[in-house]
Design a protein around this motif. Structure first.
Motif, PDB file in Angstrom:
ATOM      1  N   SER A  36       0.885  -1.295   0.146  1.00  0.00           N
ATOM      2  CA  SER A  36       0.138   0.002   0.065  1.00  0.00           C
ATOM      3  C   SER A  36       0.824   1.244   0.012  1.00  0.00           C
ATOM      4  O   SER A  36       0.516   2.316  -0.844  1.00  0.00           O
ATOM      5  CB  SER A  36      -0.954   0.072   1.281  1.00  0.00           C
ATOM      6  OG  SER A  36      -0.303   0.272   2.391  1.00  0.00           O
TER       7      SER A  36
ATOM      8  N   LEU B 207      -5.132  -5.527  -3.731  1.00  0.00           N
ATOM      9  CA  LEU B 207      -5.266  -6.273  -2.450  1.00  0.00           C
ATOM     10  C   LEU B 207      -6.236  -7.370  -2.976  1.00  0.00           C
ATOM     11  O   LEU B 207      -6.223  -8.523  -2.357  1.00  0.00           O
ATOM     12  CB  LEU B 207      -6.004  -5.311  -1.562  1.00  0.00           C
ATOM     13  CG  LEU B 207      -5.289  -4.406  -0.947  1.00  0.00           C
ATOM     14  CD1 LEU B 207      -6.301  -3.240  -0.329  1.00  0.00           C
ATOM     15  CD2 LEU B 207      -4.438  -4.804   0.129  1.00  0.00           C
TER      16      LEU B 207
ATOM     17  N   THR C 224      -5.946  -0.298   3.310  1.00  0.00           N
ATOM     18  CA  THR C 224      -5.609  -1.808   3.436  1.00  0.00           C
ATOM     19  C   THR C 224      -5.971  -2.547   4.666  1.00  0.00           C
ATOM     20  O   THR C 224      -6.375  -3.682   4.461  1.00  0.00           O
ATOM     21  CB  THR C 224      -3.794  -1.587   3.363  1.00  0.00           C
ATOM     22  OG1 THR C 224      -3.566  -0.930   2.126  1.00  0.00           O
ATOM     23  CG2 THR C 224      -3.253  -2.922   3.436  1.00  0.00           C
TER      24      THR C 224
END
Length: 356
Positions: free
Chosen positions: A197, A227, A262
């Protein structure tokens, strides 16, 4: 009662007195460019002898120091075609006073009852002004050079940081594949995503036109896509959708928002869908209203049962710390329709519905 000037001598005396009151160096020339009168400031500025000046050809003054091509152009070409010329710049090295930059203003005087022509010539010494302007230009040039060097160094630093983050992320992922403990493997995968991230912000900074801001829609979309591709398993397909208002955010805020997203997305992937669910969805939204903003990560998963205590893991601690750093507030809603976590800066009324 008005008294006219009695004779030409008195008129000449008055004219010379007027000339002497002019602050700038000033000359009165005839049509042959001979000096009819000169102001006191002319003698003081150029350090010439009045007796050798009056009646002399302008170009012969001071051993020819006024025989300047630019001045000849002004007097013999331009002033013959026009009756006036303002701001004609001349740069010359004068014997007694050194290098000077002068602005010349000239006027041609025509008379009703005579064919004679008189030329008025005024000098404005702008040497000091030009020197200051030159220093400013040189300073500006040096500043621009330093800024370009800074830009190159910053981009090189960002490139190296991004490479280092990618290496760290790769090491974490390799380690996750080699450990036997499922719990340890999961922790390493989460650490891998946290590093990614930050790396995503660095990548955007490196490819953006500016170093301080990045485009929020592209950033959040690519971060969530990363992700989803690495963390969503085949046994429970989960769609991660991003809806964000177009705009740019500074890099420091982008890092914080990216880490928050995240953690919240990872948490939803891990816990929101304990059982297989059709059309499982995690919705990430980012809205703005002036300086206010709202980030929401919601899912249509199982939610939490009434009275179930909130999670207190590392991810929660990270999110709370980042929310505090952003001077925002966090709100969690969890029911049978799923879980929604909102991070709000100031007061903001959401216009985008949560995942359903």
């Amino acid at each position: 009662m008005f008294h006219p000037i009695a004779n030409i001598e008195d008129a000449q005396t008055l004219a010379q007195a007027i000339v002497n009151t002019i602050v700038e160096p000033f000359l009165v020339l005839d049509e042959q460019f001979r000096v009819l009168a000169a102001s006191r400031s002319f003698y003081e500025t150029f350090k010439v002898d009045p007796e050798q000046t009056h009646g002399s050809l302008l170009y012969a003054l001071g051993d020819g120091q006024w025989d300047i091509p630019a001045l000849r152009l002004l007097l013999e070409t331009i002033i013959l075609e026009k009756t006036a010329m303002d701001g004609f710049e001349v740069e010359h090295d004068f014997p007694n006073i050194g290098q000077r930059t002068m602005l010349l203003n000239a006027r041609k005087v025509l008379y009703d009852h005579s064919s004679a022509t008189t030329i008025l010539l005024a000098f404005n010494d702008i040497t000091a002004r030009r020197s200051i302007e030159k220093e400013k230009e040189e300073l500006l040039s040096r500043t621009e050079d330093l800024l370009r060097q800074k830009d190159v160094l910053l981009r090189e630093m960002e490139h190296r940081v991004a490479n280092s983050l990618q290496i760290i992320a790769s090491i974490l992922l390799l380690k996750a594949r080699s450990v036997t403990s499922e719990e340890t493997r999961q922790h390493l995968k989460e650490a891998h995503q946290r590093v990614l991230s930050v790396a995503e912000v660095q990548r955007h900074l490196h490819t953006s036109a500016g170093l301080e801001e990045i485009e929020v829609v592209s950033y959040l979309s690519k971060l969530c896509s990363s992700l989803a591709s690495s963390m969503v398993g085949e046994d429970q397909p989960i769609k991660v959708n991003v809806t964000a208002q177009a705009g740019r955010i500074d890099s420091q805020k982008a890092v914080s928002l990216g880490l928050i997203v995240t953690e919240l997305v990872l948490n939803a992937i891990k816990y929101a869908f304990p059982l297989e669910k059709a059309k499982a969805l995690i919705q990430v939204t980012y809205e703005t209203d002036g300086s206010d903003w709202k980030l929401t990560v919601s899912d249509n998963g199982a939610g939490k049962a009434a009275g179930e205590p909130p999670s207190v893991g590392l991810g929660t601690a990270i999110v709370e710390a980042l929310v505090k750093q952003l001077e925002a507030k966090i709100e969690v809603i969890s029911d049978t329709d799923g879980t929604s976590v909102s991070v709000t800066r100031a007061t903001f009324i959401s216009r985008i519905p949560r995942a359903a």
